[in-house]
Design a protein around this motif. Structure first.
Motif, PDB file in Angstrom:
ATOM      1  N   UNK A   1       0.847  -1.090   0.099  1.00 18.11           N
ATOM      2  CA  UNK A   1       0.069  -0.074  -0.158  1.00 18.11           C
ATOM      3  C   UNK A   1       0.973   1.358  -0.012  1.00 18.11           C
ATOM      4  N   UNK A   2       2.080   1.236   0.616  1.00 17.70           N
ATOM      5  CA  UNK A   2       2.848   2.486   0.588  1.00 17.70           C
ATOM      6  C   UNK A   2       3.610   2.647  -0.804  1.00 17.70           C
ATOM      7  N   UNK A   3       3.679   1.507  -1.711  1.00 18.97           N
ATOM      8  CA  UNK A   3       4.331   1.563  -2.965  1.00 18.97           C
ATOM      9  C   UNK A   3       3.122   1.981  -3.854  1.00 18.97           C
ATOM     10  N   UNK A   4       1.889   1.897  -3.671  1.00 20.31           N
ATOM     11  CA  UNK A   4       0.686   1.825  -4.634  1.00 20.31           C
ATOM     12  C   UNK A   4       0.442   3.709  -4.224  1.00 20.31           C
ATOM     13  N   UNK A   5       0.841   4.008  -3.004  1.00 18.89           N
ATOM     14  CA  UNK A   5       0.542   5.475  -2.623  1.00 18.89           C
ATOM     15  C   UNK A   5       1.631   6.414  -3.429  1.00 18.89           C
ATOM     16  N   UNK A   6       2.810   5.819  -3.529  1.00 23.37           N
ATOM     17  CA  UNK A   6       3.832   6.683  -4.308  1.00 23.37           C
ATOM     18  C   UNK A   6       3.558   6.677  -5.773  1.00 23.37           C
ATOM     19  N   UNK A   7       2.945   5.247  -6.249  1.00 25.31           N
ATOM     20  CA  UNK A   7       2.680   5.627  -7.866  1.00 25.31           C
ATOM     21  C   UNK A   7       1.624   6.405  -8.127  1.00 25.31           C
ATOM     22  N   UNK A   8       0.560   6.659  -7.134  1.00 23.24           N
ATOM     23  CA  UNK A   8      -0.636   7.348  -7.377  1.00 23.24           C
ATOM     24  C   UNK A   8       0.117   8.824  -7.405  1.00 23.24           C
ATOM     25  N   UNK A   9       1.384   9.377  -7.015  1.00 22.16           N
ATOM     26  CA  UNK A   9       1.564  10.658  -7.042  1.00 22.16           C
ATOM     27  C   UNK A   9       2.413  10.727  -8.546  1.00 22.16           C
ATOM     28  N   UNK A  10       1.480  11.446  -9.527  1.00 22.28           N
ATOM     29  CA  UNK A  10       1.967  11.564 -10.695  1.00 22.28           C
ATOM     30  C   UNK A  10       2.906  12.692 -11.117  1.00 22.28           C
ATOM     31  N   UNK A  11       3.494  13.393 -10.193  1.00 14.59           N
ATOM     32  CA  UNK A  11       4.515  14.619 -10.650  1.00 14.59           C
ATOM     33  C   UNK A  11       5.724  14.440 -11.226  1.00 14.59           C
ATOM     34  N   UNK A  12       6.047  15.118 -12.352  1.00 19.78           N
ATOM     35  CA  UNK A  12       7.145  14.898 -12.973  1.00 19.78           C
ATOM     36  C   UNK A  12       8.394  14.858 -12.251  1.00 19.78           C
ATOM     37  N   UNK A  13       8.468  16.202 -11.719  1.00 21.08           N
ATOM     38  CA  UNK A  13       9.678  16.449 -10.572  1.00 21.08           C
ATOM     39  C   UNK A  13       9.640  15.851  -9.430  1.00 21.08           C
ATOM     40  N   UNK A  14      10.190  14.589  -9.249  1.00 19.45           N
ATOM     41  CA  UNK A  14      10.038  13.696  -8.298  1.00 19.45           C
ATOM     42  C   UNK A  14      11.535  13.713  -7.353  1.00 19.45           C
ATOM     43  N   UNK A  15      11.162  14.062  -6.066  1.00 17.82           N
ATOM     44  CA  UNK A  15      12.298  13.752  -5.107  1.00 17.82           C
ATOM     45  C   UNK A  15      12.227  12.741  -4.018  1.00 17.82           C
TER      46      UNK A  15
END
Length: 321
Positions: free
Chosen positions: A160-174
């Motif tokens: 569920x943590x990975x799925x939450x990260x993948x839901x963040x669609x921003x291009x400039x990722x940190x």
């Protein structure tokens, strides 16, 4: 199942040793696993080694990106490809010891969504250590999320943590900030830093500086507010100096203006303006990149016969990336 995501860039010298050590540790765990390597546009023999790993071991899959898109893109590609319930992220230079995976799994079974290995800085130089600690103090003062000194990408995540990260669609990722932003239950443990098994670090001071700037501007707009404050302070100082000059003329008469004062004022204010314009430009540039909606990466090759590749029409394989 345990998935291990390993971004690689020009790691030919250490990849064989890492793969052997990783599989030795994974075999001892006695549970299903997969290893997902991501070749981020390497120019040495990294891709050839990954092909060989996948050919002789059914647990290994790989992706090869069409060029070097950066570690953030490689990490994102690996997270999208993995299928496990537990997902570990590791570097391939053996600075992230595979032997720690057992401890990380034991901690996650206690109910933690993020198990983070926090390294010491025994093998960093004094200057790099000093700059790193100063940076974390600065970014934690300004950013909306907390970054932990020594906590990097080496961590074990729940699905569920990975799925939450993948839901963040921003291009400039940190990623360091994103890991903190998603929250969920997190536990840290310390481990002794180890030197690279071979090759050279891809992080020089220029790249580290750019990475530091990403951390400062990715999770807050406070520097823009600071620009307003600096402008008001400078305007106030200019008014005070003007008042002082008028008073001096009324009391002592007209005197020749100071050349040095004028040059210093022009140079100082001009430099400050350039810094503030650059700061504003950094934010505008990020908005520009987000608006273009380009994919984070393009895949040029993946493990032959990979079911995830067969299931998608060829025209969509790179677009969905």
């Amino acid at each position: 199942m345990l998935s291990v995501v390993v971004p690689c860039f020009n790691e030919e010298q250490v990849l064989e040793a890492f793969n052997d050590e990783l599989h030795a540790q994974l075999d001892e765990l006695r549970e299903p696993y997969e290893v997902v390597f991501v070749d981020d546009g390497s120019t040495d023999g990294t891709l050839s080694l990954l092909r060989a790993f996948a050919f002789r071991d059914r647990h290994v899959r790989y992706l090869s990106l069409s060029r070097n898109f950066g570690k953030e893109a490689g990490l994102l590609a690996g997270l999208r490809e993995c299928t496990g319930d537990h997902i570990a992220i590791m570097d391939s230079d053996l600075q992230h010891p595979p032997r720690l995976l057992r401890r990380m799994l034991d901690l996650q079974r206690e109910g933690f969504d993020q198990v983070v290995a926090r390294r010491s800085r025994e093998h960093d130089g004094p200057l790099r250590t000093l700059l790193s600690r100063g940076y974390y103090r600065l970014v934690n003062h300004w950013a909306d999320v907390e970054l932990i000194d020594g906590a990097g990408d080496f961590r074990l995540l729940s699905r569920r943590a990975v799925d939450a990260l993948l839901d963040l669609g921003e291009r400039n990722r940190f990623s360091k900030g994103l890991f903190s932003w998603i929250g969920f239950s997190t536990v840290f443990f310390d481990y002794t830093d180890t030197p690279r098994a071979g090759g050279n670090s891809k992080w020089n001071y220029r790249k580290l500086l750019n990475y530091a700037v990403d951390g400062v501007v990715s999770f807050n707009t406070r520097p823009l507010r600071l620009a307003i404050h600096v402008g008001l302070v400078l305007a106030g100082l200019a008014l005070a100096y003007a008042a002082w000059t008028v008073g001096a003329v009324l009391i002592g008469g007209v005197t020749a203006p100071g050349y040095v004062t004028l040059v210093v004022a022009i140079t100082g204010f001009g430099g400050m303006q350039m810094v503030l314009l650059g700061l504003i430009g950094e934010y505008v540039g990020r908005v520009y990149n987000e608006c273009k909606q380009r994919p984070h990466y393009l895949v040029s090759e993946r493990t032959p016969g990979d079911p995830s590749d067969v299931a998608r029409p060829s025209a969509l394989r790179t677009r969905s990336s």
